[in-house]
Design an enzyme around this catalytic site. Structure first.
Site, mmCIF file in Angstrom:
data_model
loop_
_atom_site.group_PDB
_atom_site.id
_atom_site.type_symbol
_atom_site.label_atom_id
_atom_site.label_comp_id
_atom_site.label_asym_id
_atom_site.label_seq_id
_atom_site.Cartn_x
_atom_site.Cartn_y
_atom_site.Cartn_z
ATOM 1 N N ASN A 104 2.241 -2.606 -4.336
ATOM 2 C CA ASN A 104 1.587 -1.289 -4.420
ATOM 3 C C ASN A 104 2.261 -0.307 -3.461
ATOM 4 O O ASN A 104 1.603 0.392 -2.676
ATOM 5 C CB ASN A 104 0.092 -1.418 -4.102
ATOM 6 C CG ASN A 104 -0.723 -0.305 -4.739
ATOM 7 O OD1 ASN A 104 -0.192 0.567 -5.422
ATOM 8 N ND2 ASN A 104 -2.027 -0.317 -4.501
ATOM 9 N N HIS B 39 -10.977 1.958 -2.819
ATOM 10 C CA HIS B 39 -11.040 0.930 -3.861
ATOM 11 C C HIS B 39 -12.441 0.782 -4.445
ATOM 12 O O HIS B 39 -12.589 0.421 -5.614
ATOM 13 C CB HIS B 39 -10.579 -0.423 -3.303
ATOM 14 C CG HIS B 39 -9.102 -0.597 -3.280
ATOM 15 N ND1 HIS B 39 -8.322 -0.236 -2.202
ATOM 16 C CD2 HIS B 39 -8.238 -1.092 -4.207
ATOM 17 C CE1 HIS B 39 -7.049 -0.501 -2.475
ATOM 18 N NE2 HIS B 39 -6.971 -1.014 -3.673
#
Length: 463
Positions: free
Chosen positions: A314, A350
């Site tokens: 990521n 998240h």
């Protein structure tokens, strides 16, 4: 007509229909990129922005139906903030507050006990884009001498149009699962600057197909092994009845397999390369196409270090967090505090489940202990000699075992995410990961005193 076909495809592949829609949407990016190359490359910027906007909206409608309005609202509000509030700290703070609160409200009202593919999934990607946009617009009003090289590259010299912001937000190569990129990079793409042949369509087909093939391989690996390592197995009586060593090895293998779900989505995304957005200039006489790369697959597969895995995984989101959160907290005067604040931001970005906070908290302690261990090996002649001896292959294997066991360990909280469930899993392995790193953290100073010469210790203190 499409719905029955998707249902049949979902049943035959054994995957949920939303996951099938997402995968198809990622793959549809390739023909969209070909349209860009063959028909739109020499068209005016307005035409290109419109194509990117409507193709992205079509993907949003295909996946989330009328819920696409959430993204439209946030894009419009962000544009109005830039136009009406100007290059001010107030604009940045207002953007950050509004976009994050909207995302968190979405998480709150759509939360379930499972990870669902819903409108909040691409919206978290969009949230970072729009917050980053406000920072870049603000930086464009500063003296260049006060900006870092990263900030200079991303700074916006003028306020973007609504069409530019829309095209940037809905660009088919990054709307659903990323990667993150700046509006300045998007503007360079539309201006035909991101190409290895100035003024001509980039020679990016082969690099894009190589990336696609690698992503497809990762997807196949995940499809083959994931049925054998489901998240749900952790919550069964069968898992609890297994020997301790088996439960630990399952965490190790599960952690490795589950990450392929993310790896495949990011690597198969060669769309950015095909469109030209992935062009990253010349290095040693070779054209680079990794500007949007979200994974370093070779590093991911071979590194024995937790820091190496984080650096390979990521990448663009981590770079965004470093540029817009960590480095902008420099005024705190404490790197550790900035690091903790950045990880806290990433955890709530998240989602609101406790598992996210626990996962990123463990990441902080794991990385801290690993850095202490690396410094210990570097400063201790005995350990340095051992690390460079003929025993290194054996040490590497042991490192990899520990590395993947304790990569999978925090991922349990990340993927299962609700308190009662991750607590059940961790108690079944006697909180071994928590205890391991707590003990390592506590004894590291004593190991340093025992293994590092006093001269080295004094020099370290002076530094």
């Amino acid at each position: 007509m499409a719905a029955p076909l998707l249902e049949q495809l979902s049943e035959s592949l054994g995957s949920p229909e939303p996951a099938i829609r997402l995968l198809l949407s990622i793959l549809i990016g390739y023909p969209f990129a070909l349209v860009d190359r063959w028909f739109l490359f020499y068209q005016p910027a307005t035409v290109i922005h419109l194509f990117h906007t409507f193709s992205g909206l079509a993907l949003a409608a295909f996946n989330f139906g009328p819920q696409l309005y959430h993204s439209v609202v946030c894009v419009l509000v962000q544009f109005l903030m830039l136009r009406l509030m100007g290059r001010t700290v107030t604009t940045v703070l207002s953007s950050f507050t509004f976009q994050m609160l909207y995302l968190l409200a979405g998480y709150y009202y759509t939360a379930t006990e499972e990870y669902d593919i819903k409108w909040t999934m691409p919206h978290c990607v969009l949230t970072l884009k729009l917050i980053g946009l406000s920072f870049d617009y603000y930086d464009g009003g500063k003296e260049p001498s006060k900006l870092s090289s990263e900030q200079k590259a991303a700074a916006l010299p003028s306020v973007p149009s609504l069409l530019e912001v829309s095209g940037f937000s809905y660009f088919y190569g990054g709307f659903l699962v990323g990667p993150q990129f700046t509006l300045r990079s998007y503007q360079r793409l539309v201006a035909r600057e991101l190409t290895d042949c100035p003024g001509k369509v980039p020679n990016s087909v082969i690099p894009a197909m190589k990336r696609f093939a690698l992503g497809f391989l990762c997807l196949v690996i995940y499809a083959i092994f994931s049925p054998h390592y489901p998240d749900s197995y952790y919550l069964t009586d069968e898992y609890e009845a297994q020997p301790f060593w088996y439960r630990c090895v399952f965490i190790l293998l599960w952690g490795k397999v589950i990450l392929y779900k993310y790896v495949s989505c990011w690597v198969i995304e060669g769309v950015c390369i095909l469109s030209g957005l992935g062009y990253n200039g010349l290095v040693d006489g070779k054209h680079q196409w990794d500007a949007c790369a979200n994974m370093k697959v070779w590093l991911f597969e071979t590194t024995p270090l937790f820091g190496g895995t984080i650096a390979s995984f990521n990448i663009n989101t981590n770079a965004w967090a470093a540029r817009h959160v960590f480095k902008r907290l420099k005024f705190l005067g404490n790197k550790t505090l900035s690091h903790v604040a950045t990880l806290f931001f990433l955890s709530i970005w998240h989602g609101l489940h406790s598992g996210y906070i626990l996962c990123f908290s463990m990441e902080f302690f794991i990385i801290t202990v690993e850095r202490q261990a690396q410094a210990l090996v570097r400063d201790s002649p005995t350990l340095t000699k051992l690390a460079n001896s003929a025993l290194y292959p054996l040490i590497y294997v042991v490192q990899q075992f520990i590395h993947w066991l304790f990569m999978g360990y925090p991922l349990v909280a990340f993927c299962i995410f609700s308190y009662d469930r991750w607590l059940k899993v961790y108690s079944s392995v006697y909180f071994c990961g928590h205890l391991f790193f707590l003990v390592a953290f506590l004894i590291m100073p004593y190991l340093r005193k025992a293994l590092v010469p006093k001269k080295e210790q004094r020099e370290k203190k002076q530094d």
